[in-house]
Design a protein around this motif. Structure first.
Motif, PDB file in Angstrom:
ATOM      1  N   PHE A 157      -9.145 -14.972 -23.339  1.00 53.98           N
ATOM      2  CA  PHE A 157      -9.174 -15.815 -22.145  1.00 53.98           C
ATOM      3  C   PHE A 157      -8.783 -15.030 -20.896  1.00 53.98           C
ATOM      4  CE2 PHE A 157      -8.713 -19.189 -25.417  1.00 53.98           C
ATOM      5  CZ  PHE A 157      -9.848 -19.916 -25.090  1.00 53.98           C
ATOM      6  N   GLN A 158      -8.013 -13.966 -21.081  1.00 50.28           N
ATOM      7  CA  GLN A 158      -7.644 -13.119 -19.946  1.00 50.28           C
ATOM      8  C   GLN A 158      -8.702 -12.057 -19.651  1.00 50.28           C
ATOM      9  OE1 GLN A 158      -3.544 -11.593 -19.857  1.00 50.28           O
ATOM     10  NE2 GLN A 158      -3.125 -12.886 -21.622  1.00 50.28           N
ATOM     11  N   GLY A 159      -9.583 -11.817 -20.625  1.00 51.99           N
ATOM     12  CA  GLY A 159     -10.587 -10.776 -20.460  1.00 51.99           C
ATOM     13  C   GLY A 159     -10.015  -9.375 -20.589  1.00 51.99           C
ATOM     14  N   ASP A 160      -8.931  -9.231 -21.347  1.00 51.47           N
ATOM     15  CA  ASP A 160      -8.266  -7.938 -21.519  1.00 51.47           C
ATOM     16  C   ASP A 160      -8.849  -7.237 -22.752  1.00 51.47           C
ATOM     17  OD1 ASP A 160      -6.536  -5.798 -21.999  1.00 51.47           O
ATOM     18  OD2 ASP A 160      -4.785  -6.882 -21.262  1.00 51.47           O
ATOM     19  N   GLU A 161      -9.879  -6.434 -22.546  1.00 52.08           N
ATOM     20  CA  GLU A 161     -10.592  -5.801 -23.652  1.00 52.08           C
ATOM     21  C   GLU A 161      -9.711  -4.830 -24.444  1.00 52.08           C
ATOM     22  OE1 GLU A 161     -13.507  -6.589 -24.655  1.00 52.08           O
ATOM     23  OE2 GLU A 161     -14.071  -7.927 -23.008  1.00 52.08           O
ATOM     24  N   ILE A 162      -8.797  -4.158 -23.767  1.00 53.83           N
ATOM     25  CA  ILE A 162      -7.937  -3.185 -24.448  1.00 53.83           C
ATOM     26  C   ILE A 162      -7.033  -3.882 -25.459  1.00 53.83           C
ATOM     27  CG2 ILE A 162      -6.060  -1.529 -24.137  1.00 53.83           C
ATOM     28  CD1 ILE A 162      -7.286  -0.796 -21.438  1.00 53.83           C
ATOM     29  N   ARG A 163      -6.413  -4.984 -25.033  1.00 50.80           N
ATOM     30  CA  ARG A 163      -5.526  -5.724 -25.934  1.00 50.80           C
ATOM     31  C   ARG A 163      -6.307  -6.425 -27.039  1.00 50.80           C
ATOM     32  NH1 ARG A 163      -0.577  -3.584 -25.493  1.00 50.80           N
ATOM     33  NH2 ARG A 163       0.259  -3.750 -23.374  1.00 50.80           N
ATOM     34  N   ILE A 164      -7.491  -6.904 -26.720  1.00 53.74           N
ATOM     35  CA  ILE A 164      -8.331  -7.532 -27.747  1.00 53.74           C
ATOM     36  C   ILE A 164      -8.614  -6.528 -28.858  1.00 53.74           C
ATOM     37  CG2 ILE A 164     -10.625  -8.466 -28.244  1.00 53.74           C
ATOM     38  CD1 ILE A 164     -10.620  -9.620 -25.383  1.00 53.74           C
ATOM     39  N   LYS A 165      -8.954  -5.310 -28.466  1.00 54.83           N
ATOM     40  CA  LYS A 165      -9.245  -4.258 -29.442  1.00 54.83           C
ATOM     41  C   LYS A 165      -7.994  -3.903 -30.247  1.00 54.83           C
ATOM     42  CE  LYS A 165     -11.398   0.346 -29.719  1.00 54.83           C
ATOM     43  NZ  LYS A 165     -10.363   1.068 -30.447  1.00 54.83           N
ATOM     44  N   GLU A 166      -6.857  -3.800 -29.568  1.00 53.62           N
ATOM     45  CA  GLU A 166      -5.602  -3.441 -30.237  1.00 53.62           C
ATOM     46  C   GLU A 166      -5.237  -4.448 -31.319  1.00 53.62           C
ATOM     47  OE1 GLU A 166      -0.800  -3.399 -29.245  1.00 53.62           O
ATOM     48  OE2 GLU A 166      -2.243  -3.246 -27.587  1.00 53.62           O
ATOM     49  N   TYR A 167      -5.247  -5.729 -30.962  1.00 57.68           N
ATOM     50  CA  TYR A 167      -4.842  -6.743 -31.934  1.00 57.68           C
ATOM     51  C   TYR A 167      -5.949  -7.044 -32.937  1.00 57.68           C
ATOM     52  CZ  TYR A 167      -0.468  -7.444 -29.538  1.00 57.68           C
ATOM     53  OH  TYR A 167       0.787  -7.242 -29.005  1.00 57.68           O
ATOM     54  N   GLY A 168      -7.194  -6.841 -32.521  1.00 55.34           N
ATOM     55  CA  GLY A 168      -8.297  -7.008 -33.458  1.00 55.34           C
ATOM     56  C   GLY A 168      -8.203  -6.003 -34.594  1.00 55.34           C
ATOM     57  N   GLU A 169      -7.900  -4.753 -34.253  1.00 56.79           N
ATOM     58  CA  GLU A 169      -7.751  -3.717 -35.277  1.00 56.79           C
ATOM     59  C   GLU A 169      -6.524  -3.977 -36.150  1.00 56.79           C
ATOM     60  OE1 GLU A 169      -7.661  -0.077 -33.089  1.00 56.79           O
ATOM     61  OE2 GLU A 169      -9.847  -0.016 -32.793  1.00 56.79           O
ATOM     62  N   ALA A 170      -5.436  -4.424 -35.520  1.00 51.61           N
ATOM     63  CA  ALA A 170      -4.218  -4.723 -36.285  1.00 51.61           C
ATOM     64  C   ALA A 170      -4.479  -5.839 -37.294  1.00 51.61           C
ATOM     65  CB  ALA A 170      -3.090  -5.119 -35.333  1.00 51.61           C
ATOM     66  N   LEU A 171      -5.246  -6.845 -36.873  1.00 53.71           N
ATOM     67  CA  LEU A 171      -5.557  -7.960 -37.766  1.00 53.71           C
ATOM     68  C   LEU A 171      -6.484  -7.524 -38.893  1.00 53.71           C
ATOM     69  CD1 LEU A 171      -5.374 -10.965 -38.465  1.00 53.71           C
ATOM     70  CD2 LEU A 171      -7.269 -11.369 -36.884  1.00 53.71           C
ATOM     71  N   GLU A 172      -7.516  -6.770 -38.558  1.00 52.70           N
ATOM     72  CA  GLU A 172      -8.462  -6.313 -39.579  1.00 52.70           C
ATOM     73  C   GLU A 172      -7.751  -5.504 -40.664  1.00 52.70           C
ATOM     74  OE1 GLU A 172     -11.717  -6.880 -39.855  1.00 52.70           O
ATOM     75  OE2 GLU A 172     -12.118  -7.901 -37.948  1.00 52.70           O
ATOM     76  N   LEU A 205      -1.331 -14.779 -38.629  1.00 48.18           N
ATOM     77  CA  LEU A 205      -1.739 -15.897 -37.775  1.00 48.18           C
ATOM     78  C   LEU A 205      -1.479 -15.609 -36.301  1.00 48.18           C
ATOM     79  CD1 LEU A 205      -2.328 -18.978 -37.154  1.00 48.18           C
ATOM     80  CD2 LEU A 205       0.091 -19.370 -37.680  1.00 48.18           C
ATOM     81  N   PHE A 206      -0.349 -14.989 -36.010  1.00 45.44           N
ATOM     82  CA  PHE A 206       0.022 -14.790 -34.612  1.00 45.44           C
ATOM     83  C   PHE A 206      -0.775 -13.663 -33.956  1.00 45.44           C
ATOM     84  CE2 PHE A 206       3.809 -16.775 -36.589  1.00 45.44           C
ATOM     85  CZ  PHE A 206       3.715 -17.990 -35.925  1.00 45.44           C
ATOM     86  N   PHE A 207      -1.330 -12.755 -34.746  1.00 38.82           N
ATOM     87  CA  PHE A 207      -2.287 -11.799 -34.193  1.00 38.82           C
ATOM     88  C   PHE A 207      -3.528 -12.550 -33.706  1.00 38.82           C
ATOM     89  CE2 PHE A 207      -0.896  -7.775 -36.757  1.00 38.82           C
ATOM     90  CZ  PHE A 207       0.165  -7.604 -35.893  1.00 38.82           C
ATOM     91  N   CYS A 208      -3.920 -13.585 -34.457  1.00 40.38           N
ATOM     92  CA  CYS A 208      -5.081 -14.397 -34.059  1.00 40.38           C
ATOM     93  C   CYS A 208      -4.829 -15.075 -32.715  1.00 40.38           C
ATOM     94  CB  CYS A 208      -5.380 -15.449 -35.125  1.00 40.38           C
ATOM     95  SG  CYS A 208      -5.818 -14.799 -36.747  1.00 40.38           S
ATOM     96  N   TYR A 209      -3.623 -15.615 -32.547  1.00 40.74           N
ATOM     97  CA  TYR A 209      -3.279 -16.255 -31.274  1.00 40.74           C
ATOM     98  C   TYR A 209      -3.308 -15.246 -30.124  1.00 40.74           C
ATOM     99  CZ  TYR A 209      -1.824 -20.831 -33.077  1.00 40.74           C
ATOM    100  OH  TYR A 209      -1.805 -22.095 -33.624  1.00 40.74           O
ATOM    101  N   LEU A 210      -2.791 -14.055 -30.371  1.00 37.80           N
ATOM    102  CA  LEU A 210      -2.768 -13.035 -29.323  1.00 37.80           C
ATOM    103  C   LEU A 210      -4.181 -12.592 -28.949  1.00 37.80           C
ATOM    104  CD1 LEU A 210       0.319 -11.049 -30.612  1.00 37.80           C
ATOM    105  CD2 LEU A 210       0.130 -12.109 -28.351  1.00 37.80           C
ATOM    106  N   ILE A 211      -5.049 -12.475 -29.937  1.00 33.76           N
ATOM    107  CA  ILE A 211      -6.442 -12.114 -29.658  1.00 33.76           C
ATOM    108  C   ILE A 211      -7.089 -13.169 -28.767  1.00 33.76           C
ATOM    109  CG2 ILE A 211      -8.737 -11.878 -30.703  1.00 33.76           C
ATOM    110  CD1 ILE A 211      -7.291 -10.615 -33.143  1.00 33.76           C
TER     111      ILE A 211
END
Length: 213
Positions: A138-153, A127-133
């Motif tokens: 909202f920050q537009g941080d594509e690198i972090r979106i990708k990092e946590y998106g992969e971790a969640l998947e 759940l908290f990976f979802c919050y971080l994504i």
């Protein structure tokens, strides 16, 4: 909800009673701001009596956006990630015994010294990976979106229809507790609880929509 009501009164200055009579209200800005200031003074802790909690992600970012100070937001987020993040998600808080092999479901409370038995085996919540994504969307941080998106998947479960589902949590198997005590993070955890956890699944879908906006 109270925060919303305060601002409705602040914006409009008039509310209607249950009897239909109009009641005029003069907002007290000091009283309205005090709870927010008091709350922010405690961060990154959850409260004066409780330590860091991953639930604060929902306060500093989506859906509450209750903190204005960007430095305080970053400090709180960084503290959660550094102290509570794991491979399968984030721990809710340190020494959280919920759904661990050592939990006694017949007990509501533990003495502080007893809580040590939950150290290093706390359940981890995707759940908290979802919050971080969402936060990084909202920050537009594509690198972090990708990092946590992969971790969640990597920790999602495939349903019968092939849909990817976000499970409630991941726990240490009962027969591998001693291994995890000795070498935290070495054990492959198992998904427990509701699957999907509907709130987490909703946040996952929202994150996908924001990424493809």
């Amino acid at each position: 909800m109270d925060y919303l009501i305060f601002h409705i009164i602040l914006d409009y200055g008039t509310v209607f009673s249950t009897l239909g009579r109009r009641v005029s209200v003069t907002p007290n800005h000091t009283l309205i701001n005090k709870p927010s200031l008091f709350f922010q003074s405690m961060l990154p802790r959850e409260s004066s009596s409780k330590e860091l909690d991953s639930g604060l992600l929902s306060v500093i970012s989506f859906p509450a956006f209750a903190v204005d100070d960007p430095n305080l937001i970053s400090e709180t987020r960084d503290a959660i990630v550094s102290k509570l993040r794991g491979k399968y998600g984030c721990k809710r808080f340190l020494r959280d015994g919920y759904r661990t092999p050592k939990e006694d479901s017949n007990r509501l409370h533990y003495d502080p010294l007893e809580l040590r038995m939950f150290e290093n085996i706390e359940s981890e919540w995707p759940l908290f990976f979802c919050y971080l994504i969402l936060d990084y969307c909202f920050q537009g941080d594509e690198i972090r979106i990708k990092e946590y998106g992969e971790a969640l998947e990597n920790v999602m479960v495939e349903g019968e229809d092939g849909m990817k589902l976000v499970p409630e949590l991941y726990a240490v198997p009962t027969n591998q507790v001693d291994e995890e005590y000795k070498n935290p993070g070495c054990v492959e955890r198992i998904a427990l609880g509701r699957c999907p956890l509907l709130w987490a699944q909703s946040l996952y879908i929202l994150g996908k929509l924001l990424q493809h906006d």
